[in-house]
Design a protein around this motif. Structure first.
Motif, PDB file in Angstrom:
ATOM      1  N   LEU A  30       0.816  -1.213   0.000  1.00 49.56           N
ATOM      2  CA  LEU A  30       0.000   0.000   0.000  1.00 49.56           C
ATOM      3  C   LEU A  30       0.854   1.269   0.000  1.00 49.56           C
ATOM      4  O   LEU A  30       0.355   2.348  -0.300  1.00 49.56           O
ATOM      5  CB  LEU A  30      -0.938   0.020   1.210  1.00 49.56           C
ATOM      6  N   MET A  31       2.130   1.141   0.343  1.00 49.09           N
ATOM      7  CA  MET A  31       3.018   2.310   0.316  1.00 49.09           C
ATOM      8  C   MET A  31       3.266   2.796  -1.107  1.00 49.09           C
ATOM      9  O   MET A  31       3.588   3.967  -1.309  1.00 49.09           O
ATOM     10  CB  MET A  31       4.362   1.988   0.984  1.00 49.09           C
ATOM     11  N   GLY A  32       3.125   1.880  -2.080  1.00 46.23           N
ATOM     12  CA  GLY A  32       3.397   2.267  -3.460  1.00 46.23           C
ATOM     13  C   GLY A  32       4.817   2.776  -3.609  1.00 46.23           C
ATOM     14  O   GLY A  32       5.776   2.094  -3.252  1.00 46.23           O
ATOM     15  N   THR A  33       4.957   3.995  -4.100  1.00 50.96           N
ATOM     16  CA  THR A  33       6.281   4.589  -4.285  1.00 50.96           C
ATOM     17  C   THR A  33       6.738   5.378  -3.063  1.00 50.96           C
ATOM     18  O   THR A  33       7.814   5.954  -3.066  1.00 50.96           O
ATOM     19  CB  THR A  33       6.264   5.530  -5.504  1.00 50.96           C
ATOM     20  N   GLN A  34       5.913   5.391  -2.018  1.00 53.34           N
ATOM     21  CA  GLN A  34       6.256   6.130  -0.808  1.00 53.34           C
ATOM     22  C   GLN A  34       7.103   5.269   0.127  1.00 53.34           C
ATOM     23  O   GLN A  34       7.248   4.065  -0.052  1.00 53.34           O
ATOM     24  CB  GLN A  34       4.971   6.582  -0.090  1.00 53.34           C
ATOM     25  N   GLN A  35       7.643   5.899   1.139  1.00 53.24           N
ATOM     26  CA  GLN A  35       8.450   5.201   2.129  1.00 53.24           C
ATOM     27  C   GLN A  35       7.636   4.798   3.353  1.00 53.24           C
ATOM     28  O   GLN A  35       8.096   4.016   4.192  1.00 53.24           O
ATOM     29  CB  GLN A  35       9.622   6.092   2.575  1.00 53.24           C
ATOM     30  N   TYR A  36       6.430   5.332   3.450  1.00 54.12           N
ATOM     31  CA  TYR A  36       5.605   5.081   4.643  1.00 54.12           C
ATOM     32  C   TYR A  36       4.156   5.417   4.319  1.00 54.12           C
ATOM     33  O   TYR A  36       3.869   6.250   3.449  1.00 54.12           O
ATOM     34  CB  TYR A  36       6.090   5.971   5.798  1.00 54.12           C
ATOM     35  N   GLY A  37       3.236   4.756   5.002  1.00 57.40           N
ATOM     36  CA  GLY A  37       1.828   5.127   4.897  1.00 57.40           C
ATOM     37  C   GLY A  37       1.134   4.560   3.671  1.00 57.40           C
ATOM     38  O   GLY A  37       1.493   3.490   3.167  1.00 57.40           O
ATOM     39  N   ILE A  38       0.134   5.266   3.184  1.00 51.88           N
ATOM     40  CA  ILE A  38      -0.730   4.782   2.110  1.00 51.88           C
ATOM     41  C   ILE A  38      -0.586   5.670   0.883  1.00 51.88           C
ATOM     42  O   ILE A  38      -0.787   6.882   0.954  1.00 51.88           O
ATOM     43  CB  ILE A  38      -2.203   4.779   2.573  1.00 51.88           C
ATOM     44  N   ASP A  39      -0.241   5.043  -0.231  1.00 50.41           N
ATOM     45  CA  ASP A  39      -0.158   5.748  -1.513  1.00 50.41           C
ATOM     46  C   ASP A  39      -1.560   5.750  -2.138  1.00 50.41           C
ATOM     47  O   ASP A  39      -2.095   4.684  -2.472  1.00 50.41           O
ATOM     48  CB  ASP A  39       0.830   5.027  -2.417  1.00 50.41           C
ATOM     49  N   PRO A  40      -2.179   6.920  -2.315  1.00 53.72           N
ATOM     50  CA  PRO A  40      -3.537   6.960  -2.882  1.00 53.72           C
ATOM     51  C   PRO A  40      -3.643   6.305  -4.255  1.00 53.72           C
ATOM     52  O   PRO A  40      -4.677   5.709  -4.572  1.00 53.72           O
ATOM     53  CB  PRO A  40      -3.841   8.462  -2.958  1.00 53.72           C
TER      54      PRO A  40
END
Length: 250
Positions: A30-40
């Motif tokens: 769920l992080m997708g391309t992020q390092q933390y949390g939820i990528d919309p």
């Protein structure tokens, strides 16, 4: 819906292999391309894939991990009490479940969140009877909070829920396209299995899930299909019977 549309829809349902599934999703994905949390973007991609198969009549239960927010075991290695850490991890799965239910509802798909520990009005308290009733009414049922107990992973939680709701199969959506002889991200010579038995998994010491979850599925005859959920359209391909991942057979 026109008569022609109904015929097309009925044809789609008939060609599907599974009437009811339990889909296990990775919190990390769920992080997708992020390092933390939820990528919309990733969240909405998942929601679109899930709605696509729900529209053709497949009943869908979902369990989501919480590793994109907090993982109890890694927390305990940093000084957290293991029980408290696992409870924090359970809450992380609730956050992810609420996010997915919101994304599904936004695109017109009925979805309900059930929790393994009481936290109304955040979610309704889980029971098999309630989950099955909601599934039969066309809801995507997202079961949050793991097993509700520390020392159990969301893999074990998903295995337990798959068996409880009498799913035809447990689909494990990951960022890799199946089970390999070794970690394909570390070993370029690793080869992929199209099918594998539980006995082979034990003999080869392949950790597709934790040992408790694997044993639970084996003892209850629950098949698992491991596939790449991060590629749009793959969930539909699995439901249609395309062999894009690895089937684990009892």
């Amino acid at each position: 819906m026109s008569y022609k549309d109904k015929i097309v829809s009925l044809h789609q349902i008939r060609k599907h292999m599974y009437k009811r599934i339990l889909l296990k999703l990775s919190g990390e994905s769920l992080m997708g391309t992020q390092q933390y949390g939820i990528d919309p973007v990733r969240l909405n991609q998942y929601a679109e894939q899930i709605k696509q198969i729900a529209d053709t009549g497949t009943e869908i239960g979902i369990v989501i991990g919480g590793g994109n927010i907090f993982r109890g075991l890694s927390g305990s290695q940093k000084g957290f009490d293991r029980v408290k850490g696992d409870q924090m991890g359970m809450l992380a799965t609730v956050i992810n479940s609420l996010a997915l239910s919101s994304a599904l509802q936004h695109i017109g798909q009925k979805a309900r969140v059930l929790t393994s520990v009481r936290m109304e009005p955040v979610g309704e308290f889980y029971s098999k009877e309630k989950a099955v009733r909601l599934l039969e009414k066309g809801n995507v049922v997202i079961i949050a909070g793991g097993t509700g107990n520390p020392y159990f992973t969301t893999d074990t939680g998903s295995a337990l829920r798959a068996i409880e709701i009498e799913a035809d199969i447990m689909l494990k959506g990951t960022r890799v396209d199946g089970i390999y002889t070794a970690d394909p991200e570390k070993d370029p010579t690793a080869t992929k299995f199209t099918e594998i038995t539980y006995s082979e998994i034990y003999n080869r010491n392949l950790r597709i899930m934790d040992l408790t979850a694997t044993t639970l599925c084996q003892e209850n005859g629950m098949p698992i299909y491991v596939f790449d959920m991060d590629t749009a359209g793959n969930l539909q391909k699995v439901i249609n019977g395309e062999r894009i991942g690895t089937l684990v057979k009892p």
